[in-house]
Each structure stands twice: as structure tokens, then as C-alpha cells.
Design a protein around this motif. Structure first.
Motif, PDB file in Angstrom:
ATOM      1  N   LEU A 148       0.884   2.328   8.793  1.00  0.00           N
ATOM      2  CA  LEU A 148      -0.458   1.785   8.683  1.00  0.00           C
ATOM      3  C   LEU A 148      -0.679   1.077   7.349  1.00  0.00           C
ATOM      4  CD1 LEU A 148      -2.452   4.856  10.058  1.00  0.00           C
ATOM      5  CD2 LEU A 148      -1.822   2.773  11.292  1.00  0.00           C
ATOM      6  N   PRO A 149      -1.684   0.198   7.293  1.00  0.00           N
ATOM      7  CA  PRO A 149      -2.065  -0.419   6.020  1.00  0.00           C
ATOM      8  C   PRO A 149      -2.509   0.635   5.011  1.00  0.00           C
ATOM      9  CG  PRO A 149      -3.044  -1.606   7.861  1.00  0.00           C
ATOM     10  CD  PRO A 149      -2.465  -0.351   8.427  1.00  0.00           C
ATOM     11  N   ALA A 150      -2.380   0.320   3.737  1.00  0.00           N
ATOM     12  CA  ALA A 150      -2.820   1.228   2.681  1.00  0.00           C
ATOM     13  C   ALA A 150      -4.305   1.532   2.847  1.00  0.00           C
ATOM     14  CB  ALA A 150      -2.555   0.604   1.316  1.00  0.00           C
ATOM     15  N   GLY A 151      -4.648   2.813   2.751  1.00  0.00           N
ATOM     16  CA  GLY A 151      -6.034   3.249   2.912  1.00  0.00           C
ATOM     17  C   GLY A 151      -6.342   3.793   4.286  1.00  0.00           C
ATOM     18  N   GLN A 152      -5.428   3.604   5.238  1.00  0.00           N
ATOM     19  CA  GLN A 152      -5.633   4.136   6.583  1.00  0.00           C
ATOM     20  C   GLN A 152      -4.855   5.437   6.757  1.00  0.00           C
ATOM     21  OE1 GLN A 152      -5.532   1.523   9.929  1.00  0.00           O
ATOM     22  NE2 GLN A 152      -6.381  -0.213   8.823  1.00  0.00           N
ATOM     23  N   SER A 209       5.417  -4.038   1.836  1.00  0.00           N
ATOM     24  CA  SER A 209       6.157  -3.815   0.589  1.00  0.00           C
ATOM     25  C   SER A 209       7.385  -2.936   0.784  1.00  0.00           C
ATOM     26  CB  SER A 209       5.233  -3.182  -0.456  1.00  0.00           C
ATOM     27  OG  SER A 209       4.902  -1.855  -0.103  1.00  0.00           O
ATOM     28  N   TYR A 210       7.567  -2.410   1.985  1.00  0.00           N
ATOM     29  CA  TYR A 210       8.744  -1.580   2.253  1.00  0.00           C
ATOM     30  C   TYR A 210       9.151  -1.712   3.722  1.00  0.00           C
ATOM     31  CZ  TYR A 210       5.432   1.883   4.181  1.00  0.00           C
ATOM     32  OH  TYR A 210       4.453   2.515   4.905  1.00  0.00           O
ATOM     33  N   ASP A 211      10.431  -1.511   3.967  1.00  0.00           N
ATOM     34  CA  ASP A 211      10.968  -1.501   5.329  1.00  0.00           C
ATOM     35  C   ASP A 211      11.342  -0.081   5.702  1.00  0.00           C
ATOM     36  OD1 ASP A 211      10.734  -4.271   5.569  1.00  0.00           O
ATOM     37  OD2 ASP A 211      12.742  -4.625   4.755  1.00  0.00           O
ATOM     38  N   GLY A 212      11.226   0.234   6.995  1.00  0.00           N
ATOM     39  CA  GLY A 212      11.441   1.602   7.435  1.00  0.00           C
ATOM     40  C   GLY A 212      10.249   2.448   7.059  1.00  0.00           C
ATOM     41  N   ALA A 242      11.136   7.924   9.200  1.00  0.00           N
ATOM     42  CA  ALA A 242      12.343   7.100   9.273  1.00  0.00           C
ATOM     43  C   ALA A 242      12.800   6.722   7.866  1.00  0.00           C
ATOM     44  CB  ALA A 242      12.069   5.849  10.100  1.00  0.00           C
ATOM     45  N   PRO A 243      14.109   6.591   7.653  1.00  0.00           N
ATOM     46  CA  PRO A 243      14.601   6.228   6.324  1.00  0.00           C
ATOM     47  C   PRO A 243      14.016   4.907   5.836  1.00  0.00           C
ATOM     48  CG  PRO A 243      16.406   6.975   7.720  1.00  0.00           C
ATOM     49  CD  PRO A 243      15.203   6.841   8.610  1.00  0.00           C
ATOM     50  N   VAL A 244      13.693   4.858   4.555  1.00  0.00           N
ATOM     51  CA  VAL A 244      13.233   3.624   3.912  1.00  0.00           C
ATOM     52  C   VAL A 244      14.468   2.801   3.542  1.00  0.00           C
ATOM     53  CG1 VAL A 244      12.080   2.675   1.869  1.00  0.00           C
ATOM     54  CG2 VAL A 244      11.091   4.633   3.075  1.00  0.00           C
ATOM     55  N   THR A 245      14.475   1.542   3.937  1.00  0.00           N
ATOM     56  CA  THR A 245      15.621   0.673   3.655  1.00  0.00           C
ATOM     57  C   THR A 245      15.329  -0.370   2.590  1.00  0.00           C
ATOM     58  OG1 THR A 245      14.998  -0.806   5.478  1.00  0.00           O
ATOM     59  CG2 THR A 245      16.521   0.998   5.991  1.00  0.00           C
ATOM     60  N   ARG A 246      14.056  -0.533   2.237  1.00  0.00           N
ATOM     61  CA  ARG A 246      13.655  -1.447   1.158  1.00  0.00           C
ATOM     62  C   ARG A 246      12.309  -1.022   0.627  1.00  0.00           C
ATOM     63  NH1 ARG A 246      10.083  -5.621   0.591  1.00  0.00           N
ATOM     64  NH2 ARG A 246       9.490  -5.431   2.784  1.00  0.00           N
ATOM     65  N   GLY A 247      12.154  -1.096  -0.707  1.00  0.00           N
ATOM     66  CA  GLY A 247      10.869  -0.800  -1.304  1.00  0.00           C
ATOM     67  C   GLY A 247      10.592   0.689  -1.410  1.00  0.00           C
ATOM     68  N   VAL A 248       9.307   1.023  -1.531  1.00  0.00           N
ATOM     69  CA  VAL A 248       8.890   2.407  -1.741  1.00  0.00           C
ATOM     70  C   VAL A 248       7.672   2.706  -0.855  1.00  0.00           C
ATOM     71  CG1 VAL A 248       8.071   4.121  -3.394  1.00  0.00           C
ATOM     72  CG2 VAL A 248       9.720   2.390  -4.122  1.00  0.00           C
ATOM     73  N   ARG A 249       7.750   3.776  -0.109  1.00  0.00           N
ATOM     74  CA  ARG A 249       6.636   4.253   0.725  1.00  0.00           C
ATOM     75  C   ARG A 249       5.921   5.363  -0.038  1.00  0.00           C
ATOM     76  NH1 ARG A 249       5.502   8.694   4.232  1.00  0.00           N
ATOM     77  NH2 ARG A 249       4.878   8.162   6.375  1.00  0.00           N
ATOM     78  N   VAL A 250       4.616   5.209  -0.247  1.00  0.00           N
ATOM     79  CA  VAL A 250       3.814   6.203  -0.952  1.00  0.00           C
ATOM     80  C   VAL A 250       2.691   6.662  -0.028  1.00  0.00           C
ATOM     81  CG1 VAL A 250       2.409   6.688  -3.000  1.00  0.00           C
ATOM     82  CG2 VAL A 250       4.340   5.092  -3.157  1.00  0.00           C
ATOM     83  N   ALA A 251       2.445   7.963   0.008  1.00  0.00           N
ATOM     84  CA  ALA A 251       1.421   8.483   0.911  1.00  0.00           C
ATOM     85  C   ALA A 251       0.859   9.787   0.365  1.00  0.00           C
ATOM     86  CB  ALA A 251       1.993   8.698   2.307  1.00  0.00           C
ATOM     87  N   SER A 252      -0.297  10.154   0.892  1.00  0.00           N
ATOM     88  CA  SER A 252      -0.843  11.491   0.708  1.00  0.00           C
ATOM     89  C   SER A 252      -0.675  12.234   2.027  1.00  0.00           C
ATOM     90  CB  SER A 252      -2.325  11.430   0.330  1.00  0.00           C
ATOM     91  OG  SER A 252      -2.875  12.731   0.233  1.00  0.00           O
ATOM     92  N   PHE A 253      -0.408  13.520   1.946  1.00  0.00           N
ATOM     93  CA  PHE A 253      -0.237  14.310   3.169  1.00  0.00           C
ATOM     94  C   PHE A 253      -0.885  15.672   2.968  1.00  0.00           C
ATOM     95  CE2 PHE A 253       3.206  15.369   0.390  1.00  0.00           C
ATOM     96  CZ  PHE A 253       3.559  16.682   0.660  1.00  0.00           C
TER      97      PHE A 253
END
Length: 227
Positions: free
Chosen positions: A145-149, A126-129, A162-173
Motif C-alpha cells: 500500500l501507499p505510505a500512510g495506508q 521506492s522498493y521492489d518486493g 516477500a523478500p525485498v529486492t530493491r530499496g527499503v520497506r518501512v512499516a509499523s506493525f
């Protein structure tokens, strides 16, 4: 040492967490940055004291407690309450090293950050970068990684997103203070534990040599652990 924890969250759990956090208000990610990170960080973050962050974090903590691989790899003494970030198109996080001591805002809870963790919450297609890029002893490791990993890696390592070039990267940290401060010792214990479980599955956990090796594991843990 880099350890991937596969399927920490099920697809249904990822959906539940995303429904909770996606509906919440987000703020500038530099709200929790140190001086170095603030120069390189461009993303959004859930306020750490928000209801969505607390509820989502509790779901992540429950999953961690139920993961034998996480417990074996991290040997956790303390886990910082999970936070959540979002990288839209053009966002990224330049090279940095995580702060050594993390303090929970508005409390006396603090940890030494031995390990950093990133739990991916978006489909990688769903996102690039947006790769997590970690400088390890034998070169650069790029993680998406796949969502949930989730990936665990030394908090002392130089890393960037790395910069996101498409879509949205969501994570917990979040960060972990381990009972075993030394990275090499922690890796040795994980290797030994993994070997014991593998051989024990063939010979039976009651086999005399498995019992002896388990004793070695616990004696090393007893010698090295800080609790």
C-alpha cells in the motif's frame, strides 16, 4: 477478512514519523520473535522501549483513535503499542502465524491477538518486493500500500513478507484484541454498520428504519462483545 484503512496518516504525518524513526538506532528484528518466527524472520526493528518507538507509536495510536473505519472494523478493546520494522534488500519474513498472546516487555500489559495490522511507511515505488502476502479463505492476497495506508487482517492467518529486492520497506506493525472475538461476527457488524451509514446518508440518521437498524447493530454488539 481483510480491511484496508486508507490515509490513516497524512503525507505530513508520514514524514514526521519517518524523520523520528529513521534517525534512531535499529536492532535485529528477532528481538521480539517467537520460536517459529525466529526461523523465518530477516529484518531490522526499533527497540520497543526506545524513545523513537514510543513517540512514533503514540502518533499512530492517535491516528487510530481518529479513524472511524478502524474503530468499526476492529472494535478494539486493546491495542498493542505499535512497533516499527525495516526490510532492506534481501530481507523478508517467511510464512508464519502471529503469536496468540502478546506481552509488552517489562510490564503486565498483554493482549490476545485477534487482528494484526501493518501500516506502510514507505512509498511503494521506492522498493521492489516486500509485499505482505496473506493466505485467506478464498486464496492468497498480496498487499503493498501507499505510505500512510494500513491493512487489518486476522492474526490467525498464515502470512509472510516477500523478500525485498530493491530499496527499503518501512512499516509499523501491531496487534489488536477486539471486543468481538469471532471473525465472522466482526465482519457481520462491519457490514451492518457500513450499510447503516450508507443508507442513513440518503434517508437521514433520524429515519425510523435507520433507527431500528441501529438498534439491531447495538443489540448484536451487546450480545457478542467481551469487555
Amino acid at each position: 477478512m481483510l480491511t484496508v484503512i486508507p490515509d490513516l496518516l497524512t503525507a505530513a504525518q508520514v514524514t514526521d514519523v519517518r524523520a523520528l524513526i529513521d534517525a534512531a538506532p535499529w536492532i535485529d528484528g528477532n528481538d521480539t520473535s517467537g520460536n517459529q518466527s525466529a526461523l523465518a524472520k530477516h529484518n531490522a526493528q526499533l527497540p520497543e522501549d526506545s524513545d523513537a518507538a514510543r513517540r512514533g507509536g503514540a502518533m499512530v495510536l492517535d491516528a487510530l483513535a481518529a479513524s472511524p473505519l478502524f474503530v468499526a472494523a476492529a472494535l478494539p478493546l486493546k491495542v498493542f503499542p505499535p512497533l516499527f520494522n525495516r526490510y532492506a534488500q534481501g530481507d523478508g519474513f517467511g510464512a508464519h502465524v502471529d503469536t496468540a498472546i502478546r506481552i509488552r516487555r517489562g510490564s503486565d500489559f498483554r493482549i490476545r491477538s485477534d487482528l494484526s495490522a501493518t501500516l506502510f511507511l514507505a512509498d511503494p515505488n521506492s522498493y521492489d518486493g516486500g509485499e505482505l502476502v496473506i493466505q485467506m479463505q478464498f486464496g492468497e492476497q498480496r498487499v503493498k500500500l501507499p505510505a500512510g495506508q494500513m491493512v487489518l487482517y486476522p492474526a490467525s492467518s498464515l502470512h509472510h513478507v516477500a523478500p525485498v529486492t530493491r530499496g527499503v520497506r518501512v512499516a509499523s506493525f501491531f496487534w489488536i484484541q477486539s471486543m468481538i472475538r469471532n471473525t465472522e461476527a466482526r465482519a457481520t457488524l462491519l457490514d451492518l454498520d457500513t450499510a447503516i451509514q450508507s443508507v442513513g446518508a440518503r434517508l437521514g440518521q433520524g429515519d425510523s428504519e435507520i433507527v431500528r437498524l441501529t438498534g439491531v447493530y447495538h443489540n448484536l454488539l451487546r450480545q457478542w462483545a467481551e469487555v
